[in-house]
Design an enzyme around this catalytic site. Structure first.
Site, PDB file in Angstrom:
ATOM      1  N   ASN A  98       0.855  -1.190   0.000  1.00 50.45           N
ATOM      2  CA  ASN A  98       0.000   0.000   0.000  1.00 50.45           C
ATOM      3  C   ASN A  98       0.888   1.235   0.000  1.00 50.45           C
ATOM      4  OD1 ASN A  98      -2.408   1.580   0.276  1.00 50.45           O
ATOM      5  ND2 ASN A  98      -1.982   1.801   2.469  1.00 50.45           N
ATOM      6  N   HIS A 130       0.794   5.208   1.297  1.00 51.38           N
ATOM      7  CA  HIS A 130       0.031   6.051   2.221  1.00 51.38           C
ATOM      8  C   HIS A 130       0.657   7.441   2.265  1.00 51.38           C
ATOM      9  CE1 HIS A 130      -2.606   6.944   5.590  1.00 51.38           C
ATOM     10  NE2 HIS A 130      -1.568   7.552   6.153  1.00 51.38           N
ATOM     11  N   SER A 148       4.667   6.946   2.475  1.00 49.22           N
ATOM     12  CA  SER A 148       5.243   5.658   2.896  1.00 49.22           C
ATOM     13  C   SER A 148       4.690   4.525   2.041  1.00 49.22           C
ATOM     14  CB  SER A 148       4.852   5.339   4.343  1.00 49.22           C
ATOM     15  OG  SER A 148       5.146   6.395   5.220  1.00 49.22           O
ATOM     16  N   ASP A 204      -3.048   0.722   7.901  1.00 48.53           N
ATOM     17  CA  ASP A 204      -1.877   1.600   7.719  1.00 48.53           C
ATOM     18  C   ASP A 204      -0.766   1.287   8.714  1.00 48.53           C
ATOM     19  OD1 ASP A 204      -3.186   2.943   5.654  1.00 48.53           O
ATOM     20  OD2 ASP A 204      -4.083   4.393   7.023  1.00 48.53           O
TER      21      ASP A 204
HETATM   22  C1  GRF Z   1      -2.627   8.858  -2.722  1.00 46.70           C
HETATM   23  O1  GRF Z   1      -2.284   9.992  -1.969  1.00 46.70           O
HETATM   24  C2  GRF Z   1      -2.384   7.599  -1.923  1.00 46.70           C
HETATM   25  O2  GRF Z   1      -1.276   7.684  -1.085  1.00 46.70           O
HETATM   26  C3  GRF Z   1      -3.639   7.496  -1.108  1.00 46.70           C
HETATM   27  O3  GRF Z   1      -4.660   7.907  -1.977  1.00 46.70           O
HETATM   28  C4  GRF Z   1      -4.134   8.780  -2.956  1.00 46.70           C
HETATM   29  C5  GRF Z   1      -4.462   8.168  -4.289  1.00 46.70           C
HETATM   30  O4  GRF Z   1      -4.071   8.981  -5.353  1.00 46.70           O
HETATM   31  N1  GRF Z   1      -3.786   6.185  -0.544  1.00 46.70           N
HETATM   32  P1  GRF Z   1      -4.110   8.418  -6.840  1.00 46.70           P
HETATM   33  O5  GRF Z   1      -5.492   7.852  -7.060  1.00 46.70           O
HETATM   34  O6  GRF Z   1      -3.043   7.388  -6.986  1.00 46.70           O
HETATM   35  O7  GRF Z   1      -3.868   9.628  -7.687  1.00 46.70           O
END
Ligand code: GRF
Length: 223
Positions: free
Chosen positions: A112, A114, A141, A150
């Site tokens: 994932n 984050h 991260s 998370d």
């Molecule tokens: C990113 O900031 C990711 O870290 C979070 O959701 C957002 C997704 O952005 N989990 P995208 O759809 O990849 O543009």
């Protein structure tokens, strides 16, 4: 020259898909030895679906609203993901809490991204919370997904300085740029067999990480 076998990926999204795009671009450019088998969204209108379709990648929508509860949805999602036989599952802006059963099914082969320097700011609204807390350094991260939201073992983090006059949107945009560097890097290491999760520890290039790789501002991921 013998070509490196490509790792089959399934990417789960809910939104715009800029992280997905970074993976698509890395695969197309030959930097990532992966093949995206499917992009699955829980939201019918997710912008990432269009990005995938444009790249000729198979897409599916599994709308959570059509399921009676989280268990039923996650069972169906797990079956759908597994039907594509992924070597790695990527959560790329997939905005749902996953059941323990789902996580266990893909444990050790699910990452994932984050938008914070975990363990700071788990959950939502990370940029606003970083601003509210007066953080001077924020970031992103990549971690293996475990049952703790998370909270799985960290692989790599990138720092982003908080600037005077930042609001959540401005900060988010700079964090996203860093996300697009560290997510493909982690995916490449995994695909090359250099990154793995073993007994709740992250191993990179044969060494157990005592702490995640942490990139200061301006520093790009190592090769
Ligand atoms: C990113 O900031 C990711 O870290 C979070 O959701 C957002 C997704 O952005 N989990 P995208 O759809 O990849 O543009």
């Amino acid at each position: 020259m013998r070509q490196q076998p490509k790792l089959p990926l399934v990417v789960l999204i809910s939104g715009g898909g800029t992280n997905l795009q970074a993976i698509i671009d890395g695969a197309a450019g030959g930097e990532l030895p992966v093949k995206i088998q499917a992009v699955i969204s829980n939201r019918p209108g997710a912008g990432g679906l269009e990005r995938a379709a444009k790249a000729g990648i198979h897409t599916e929508v599994l709308d959570h609203k059509r399921f009676p509860d989280r268990d039923a949805y996650d069972r169906a999602l797990g079956d759908l993901v597994q039907s594509h036989h992924p070597g790695l599952v990527l959560l790329a802006g997939f905005m749902r809490i996953l059941t323990a059963e789902f996580v266990q099914r893909f444990e050790g082969r699910m990452l994932n991204i984050h938008p914070s320097l975990l363990p700071k700011h788990q959950g939502l609204h990370t940029h606003q919370r970083a601003l509210d807390d007066g953080d001077r350094v924020h970031g992103a991260s990549v971690h293996f997904v475990t049952e703790e939201l998370d909270g799985g073992p960290l692989v790599i983090q990138a720092e982003v300085p908080v600037e005077l006059g930042d609001d959540a949107n401005r900060l988010a945009a700079r964090v996203l740029q860093r996300e697009h560097q560290i997510y493909p890097a982690a995916v490449r290491w995994f695909a090359e067999g250099r990154l793995r999760l073993d007994h709740a520890r992250v191993w990179l290039d044969g060494c157990a990480l005592e702490a995640p790789l942490r990139l200061p501002f301006g520093v790009e991921p190592p090769v």
